[in-house]
Design a protein around this motif. Structure first.
Motif, short mmCIF file in Angstrom:
data_model
loop_
_atom_site.label_atom_id
_atom_site.label_comp_id
_atom_site.label_asym_id
_atom_site.label_seq_id
_atom_site.Cartn_x
_atom_site.Cartn_y
_atom_site.Cartn_z
N ALA A 186 52.09 35.38 34.82
CA ALA A 186 50.80 35.62 35.48
C ALA A 186 49.71 34.95 34.66
N VAL A 187 49.06 33.97 35.26
CA VAL A 187 48.03 33.18 34.57
C VAL A 187 46.66 33.62 35.08
N HIS A 188 45.89 34.25 34.21
CA HIS A 188 44.54 34.68 34.57
C HIS A 188 43.59 33.52 34.26
N ALA A 189 42.97 32.99 35.31
CA ALA A 189 42.17 31.78 35.14
C ALA A 189 41.10 31.70 36.23
N ILE A 190 40.20 30.76 36.04
CA ILE A 190 39.02 30.50 36.87
C ILE A 190 38.01 31.64 36.62
N ASP A 191 36.96 31.30 35.91
CA ASP A 191 36.06 32.32 35.38
C ASP A 191 35.49 33.27 36.44
N VAL A 192 35.17 32.76 37.62
CA VAL A 192 34.57 33.63 38.63
C VAL A 192 35.53 34.73 39.06
N PHE A 193 36.83 34.52 38.88
CA PHE A 193 37.85 35.51 39.23
C PHE A 193 38.41 36.24 38.02
N ALA A 194 38.39 35.61 36.86
CA ALA A 194 39.09 36.17 35.69
C ALA A 194 38.15 36.67 34.60
N LYS A 195 36.85 36.48 34.77
CA LYS A 195 35.91 37.02 33.78
C LYS A 195 36.06 38.54 33.75
N PRO A 196 36.27 39.13 32.57
CA PRO A 196 36.60 40.56 32.53
C PRO A 196 35.43 41.46 32.90
N TYR A 197 35.76 42.58 33.54
CA TYR A 197 34.79 43.64 33.74
C TYR A 197 34.49 44.29 32.38
N THR A 198 33.39 44.97 32.28
CA THR A 198 33.06 45.71 31.07
C THR A 198 34.18 46.71 30.76
N GLY A 199 34.69 46.65 29.56
CA GLY A 199 35.79 47.53 29.16
C GLY A 199 37.17 46.94 29.36
N ASN A 200 37.27 45.86 30.13
CA ASN A 200 38.56 45.19 30.32
C ASN A 200 38.82 44.17 29.23
N GLU A 201 40.10 43.91 28.98
CA GLU A 201 40.48 42.80 28.10
C GLU A 201 40.21 41.47 28.79
N ASP A 202 39.85 40.48 27.99
CA ASP A 202 39.75 39.11 28.50
C ASP A 202 41.16 38.52 28.49
N LEU A 203 41.72 38.24 29.65
CA LEU A 203 43.10 37.77 29.75
C LEU A 203 43.18 36.26 29.97
N ARG A 204 42.06 35.57 29.87
CA ARG A 204 42.06 34.11 30.01
C ARG A 204 42.61 33.47 28.74
#
Length: 282
Positions: A86-104
């Motif tokens: 699972a590749v988390h990418a494209i900032d508009v979709f993968a930018k983390p919510y507050t409290g979430n890990e950045d998975l990019r």
């Protein structure tokens, strides 16, 4: 393909036919990672044809949870013959919510740019046939499974918890004469990461992310396997890698949740010929 797969996922397929809004394609990176010591390998009895499914996703992608449902059904059918990243990418979709890990990741950003992926969810099946909607994955996987494998691979992984050192030993056999150069790519994935996930017009709290790409061990486009490419030739690589204490985003690395994923590619067209996966702690 078993009829039961289509029955169990048809509702989810309907949900993912529409993709999220498109954005402009970004630049992609190339960098060097770990290389191997190669030597003669050993014959692989009863080789299997494993297929790699790359799911391009993001926590702000409203249709991605439905895509996960489809992919989970496919994994249930194919077991470990289907390897998922699972590749988390494209900032508009993968930018983390507050409290979430950045998975990019750097690798994910590079791949999404190279393959021209601008909307999510999208999948690649053995990087052949181009990007596709999740609804098309089942037939693509079935075709890839039915193909005669050109390469066989076994993946050995040993881990020392006290030093966090990994020893990764892929054993590769050419089953056909190969005209071009082949590369081996190694990446680390992680399961059981929780966070907030968009879903339709709402959000799911404590959503569980699995198969998440964390980092590339080799160069993200792979390291040359070498050899003469003759049918029956066997190559064994030895890679050393130290599992970090934390990811670049500062979160602790939990070795028990991590896997090594390996895949062999054609260096010229990037198509994947074989893949394998192993838990780091078994």
């Amino acid at each position: 393909m078993k009829k039961t797969i289509f029955v169990s996922i048809i509702a989810a397929l309907a949900m993912v036919m529409a993709s999220c809004d498109k954005i402009e394609e970004g630049e992609y990176l190339v960098y060097s990672g770990s290389t191997a010591t190669w030597q003669d390998g050993t014959h692989i009895a009863n080789p299997r044809n494993r297929v790699l499914l790359e799911k391009y996703t993001g926590m702000r992608c409203t249709n991605c949870p439905q895509a996960d449902t489809v992919i989970a059904a496919l994994q249930s059918s194919y077991g470990d013959n289907l390897v998922v990243v699972a590749v988390h990418a494209i900032d508009v979709f993968a930018k983390p919510y507050t409290g979430n890990e950045d998975l990019r990741t750097e690798a994910g950003n590079a791949w999404v740019g190279y393959f021209g992926i601008t909307s999510l969810p999208k999948v690649l099946v053995n990087r052949s046939g181009g990007q596709m909607a999740v609804a098309a994955a089942a037939s693509a996987i079935e075709a890839a499974m039915a193909a005669t494998p050109a390469v066989a691979m076994e993946l050995g992984v040993s881990y020392d918890n006290s030093t966090r050192k990994l020893r990764i030993t892929p054993n590769i056999e050419f089953l056909q004469d190969m005209e071009g150069q082949l590369t081996l790519t190694l990446v680390i994935t992680e399961d059981s990461i929780t966070g907030r996930q968009a879903s339709g017009s709402t959000h799911i709290e404590n959503y569980v992310y699995n198969h998440v790409l964390r980092t590339a061990v080799t160069d993200l486009w792979g390291t040359d396997i070498g050899g003469e490419g003759r049918a029956g030739e066997c190559r064994k690589g030895t890679f050393g890698y130290t599992l970090p204490e934390t990811w670049p985003n500062g979160k602790s690395v939990v070795s028990q949740r991590c896997h090594v994923v390996a895949f062999v590619s054609d260096k010229e067209n990037r198509q994947i010929l074989q893949s394998a996966e192993s838990k780091i702690v078994r």
